[in-house]
Write an enzyme that holds these catalytic residues in place. Structure first.
Site, PDB file in Angstrom:
ATOM      1  N   LYS A   1       5.648   9.417   8.356  1.00 52.20           N
ATOM      2  CA  LYS A   1       5.517   8.881   9.710  1.00 52.20           C
ATOM      3  C   LYS A   1       6.605   9.366  10.666  1.00 52.20           C
ATOM      4  O   LYS A   1       6.526  10.455  11.211  1.00 52.20           O
ATOM      5  CB  LYS A   1       5.431   7.352   9.646  1.00 52.20           C
TER       6      LYS A   1
ATOM      7  N   ASP B   1       9.346   2.820  -1.250  1.00 54.29           N
ATOM      8  CA  ASP B   1       8.375   3.481  -0.379  1.00 54.29           C
ATOM      9  C   ASP B   1       8.727   3.101   1.070  1.00 54.29           C
ATOM     10  O   ASP B   1       8.367   2.036   1.543  1.00 54.29           O
ATOM     11  CB  ASP B   1       6.958   3.030  -0.730  1.00 54.29           C
TER      12      ASP B   1
ATOM     13  N   TYR C   1       0.871  -1.182   0.000  1.00 57.64           N
ATOM     14  CA  TYR C   1       0.000   0.000   0.000  1.00 57.64           C
ATOM     15  C   TYR C   1       0.901   1.223   0.000  1.00 57.64           C
ATOM     16  O   TYR C   1       1.873   1.288   0.763  1.00 57.64           O
ATOM     17  CB  TYR C   1      -0.888   0.001   1.243  1.00 57.64           C
TER      18      TYR C   1
HETATM   19  P1  KE4 Z   1      -0.426   8.503   4.499  1.00 55.32           P
HETATM   20  O1  KE4 Z   1      -1.006   9.177   3.274  1.00 55.32           O
HETATM   21  O2  KE4 Z   1      -1.456   7.689   5.266  1.00 55.32           O
HETATM   22  O3  KE4 Z   1       0.372   9.456   5.390  1.00 55.32           O
HETATM   23  O4  KE4 Z   1       0.715   7.458   3.982  1.00 55.32           O
HETATM   24  C1  KE4 Z   1       0.322   6.487   3.032  1.00 55.32           C
HETATM   25  C2  KE4 Z   1       1.314   5.334   3.093  1.00 55.32           C
HETATM   26  C3  KE4 Z   1       2.273   5.235   2.090  1.00 55.32           C
HETATM   27  N1  KE4 Z   1       3.177   4.229   2.093  1.00 55.32           N
HETATM   28  C4  KE4 Z   1       3.185   3.310   3.079  1.00 55.32           C
HETATM   29  C5  KE4 Z   1       4.216   2.205   3.039  1.00 55.32           C
HETATM   30  C6  KE4 Z   1       2.236   3.378   4.136  1.00 55.32           C
HETATM   31  O5  KE4 Z   1       2.267   2.440   5.116  1.00 55.32           O
HETATM   32  C7  KE4 Z   1       1.283   4.402   4.149  1.00 55.32           C
HETATM   33  C8  KE4 Z   1       0.218   4.513   5.215  1.00 55.32           C
HETATM   34  N2  KE4 Z   1       0.169   3.440   6.158  1.00 55.32           N
HETATM   35  C9  KE4 Z   1      -1.111   3.172   6.778  1.00 55.32           C
HETATM   36  C10 KE4 Z   1      -0.911   1.978   7.723  1.00 55.32           C
HETATM   37  N3  KE4 Z   1      -1.277   0.772   7.108  1.00 55.32           N
HETATM   38  C11 KE4 Z   1      -1.662   4.378   7.488  1.00 55.32           C
HETATM   39  C12 KE4 Z   1      -2.849   4.099   8.377  1.00 55.32           C
HETATM   40  C13 KE4 Z   1      -4.122   4.586   7.769  1.00 55.32           C
HETATM   41  O6  KE4 Z   1      -4.336   4.412   6.549  1.00 55.32           O
HETATM   42  O7  KE4 Z   1      -4.918   5.140   8.546  1.00 55.32           O
END
Ligand code: KE4
Length: 427
Positions: free
Chosen positions: A266, A238, A143
């Protein structure tokens, strides 16, 4: 007695879809009522009934030094007192950019954004703009945020909903997105043989955390690096989740592989909205205002968020930080595995740096298919038994877990004690 969480959840759903601002928080995968958090400190947070939990999501990665760390809170307070946002450059943005380039040597130039989604979306656009090619390769179970061309068999929330492709994404927007199997080296070789000169970029989580924790094999990443170099394809790591989480230099430091672009998030925001994409200077030179690839953001490099991120980046460089974090995470996973074994429950775990995976399966999964074969129902029952015992795990069998520097031996021991009771309920 009605829980305040129930009352708040019912109220939240009147004004917000599903009552949450990010789907995974809704507990749809595990069932039950989400806990509305009122405050957090160190390894703990408290819900609307003032119940304390040991927290193993840590805001999905950012809270690596522990919640409400006094140094980070003071940095935020001091920055906020000087104004919240200017829409003009600040010295703090230079300092955090220099820190990122120092800690991640593959990053020669970096652009700050406000979310991981923005970081990966911009990295894709950069790769397409720099190569003039349209096709991109991602991997099932990974993801990368919710940019249209990446919402194809995404992991995380979508995987949890069992919906391989999001509604609202026109076929045209994903027809250039090739979805391959994670850790399937032969398939990657075949794809490049077939269309390598059309592929703008490959984007991968070098340590996957959105289908639960799945490590890439060294051969998989080495082959990816070789093929991208051979065909002039941009290799995007990523590391929004694994960056500064699995090691100080991220997964690329562990594997010794240099991507062309890295997406971060993060940890670099320490809990406030900071993310970034960066890499080879010749590629970043395509970014506006220097070059033709456009990207922008009102709050990019926000001074208060950058203060939280910078103070966090300084704390994780303290001597022994990752040695301790890795040791605590391993203690957790080993203790849980031992507790499951004593209860006769089929279970295993994996730990890398401050990140872990828990699997109701006989062996640690190395692929999306293997993760999907694990026992999700047992996980859900375990999740609730642990929640009732005051331990908050990720509310999905398809998410990784996170340990902070404040998860000391007493916290780990309390978690394992709670797990003994939880596993006993499953046997
Ligand atoms: P954000 O747009 O949520 O800040 O980041 C997206 C993203 C991009 N790449 C990786 C590897 C990620 O894990 C994420 C976001 N991770 C999720 C956890 N599975 C965020 C939690 C959520 O969606 O609320």
């Amino acid at each position: 007695m009605t829980s305040n969480n129930d009352t708040l959840f019912a109220r939240a759903q009147l004004t917000t879809p599903g009552g949450v601002n990010s789907p995974v928080r809704a507990f749809r995968s595990v069932g039950g009522t989400p806990r509305f958090i009122t405050r957090a400190e160190g390894p703990y947070f408290w819900d609307a009934d003032d119940r304390r939990y040991i927290d193993y999501i840590g805001s999905w990665g950012p809270a690596i030094v522990g919640h409400a760390h006094p140094t980070v809170v003071k940095a935020v307070q001091d920055a906020a007192a000087r104004g919240l946002s200017f829409g003009a450059p600040t010295q703090g943005e230079i300092e955090i950019a220099e820190e990122i380039c120092k800690l991640v040597p593959s990053i020669e130039q970096v652009r700050l954004v406000s979310s991981g989604t923005e970081a990966t979306m911009s990295a894709l656009r950069l790769a397409r703009g720099a190569t003039g090619r349209d096709k991109i390769v991602k991997f099932e179970g990974c993801y990368h945020g919710h940019a249209d061309s990446l919402l194809v068999k995404a992991g995380s929330g979508l995987l949890t909903f069992g919906n391989p492709t999001s509604a609202g994404v026109p076929e045209d927007f994903v027809k250039h997105t090739l979805v391959l199997d994670y850790n399937n080296t032969q398939q990657l070789e075949d794809a490049f043989k077939d269309m390598g000169d059309q592929i703008a970029c490959v984007i991968v989580e070098p340590v996957a955390g959105n289908m639960n924790l799945v490590r890439a094999t060294p051969e998989f990443l080495q082959t990816m690096r070789r093929l991208c170099t051979q065909y002039g394809t941009v290799l995007i790591f990523d590391e929004v989740m694994c960056g500064f989480r699995v090691a100080l230099g991220g997964a690329q430091a562990l594997y010794g592989i240099k991507p062309d672009i890295t997406a971060l998030g993060k940890v670099i925001g320490g809990g406030l909205p900071v993310a970034a994409f960066g890499g080879r200077a010749d590629l970043m030179g395509h970014m506006a205002p220097l070059g033709p690839v456009y990207q922008a953001g009102t709050l990019s490099g926000n001074p208060v968020a950058v203060a939280a991120g910078m103070s966090t980046l300084k704390l994780i460089q303290e001597p022994g930080f990752y040695t301790n974090l890795t040791a605590q995470t391993s203690k957790l996973v080993n203790g849980l595995s031992q507790a499951a074994k004593e209860a006769g429950v089929t279970f295993c775990g994996d730990a890398i740096g401050g990140m872990f995976g828990l699997y109701f399966a006989a062996t640690v999964p190395g692929s999306y298919a293997a993760v999907m074969a694990s026992n999700k129902d047992l996980f859900n029952r375990f999740f609730h038994a642990m929640l009732d015992a005051g331990v908050y795990l990720a509310p999905s069998a398809f998410e990784a877990g996170f340990v902070s520097a404040q998860h000391d031996d007493a916290v780990i021991a309390a978690t394992i004690e709670a797990a003994r009771g939880a596993f006993a309920q499953l046997a």
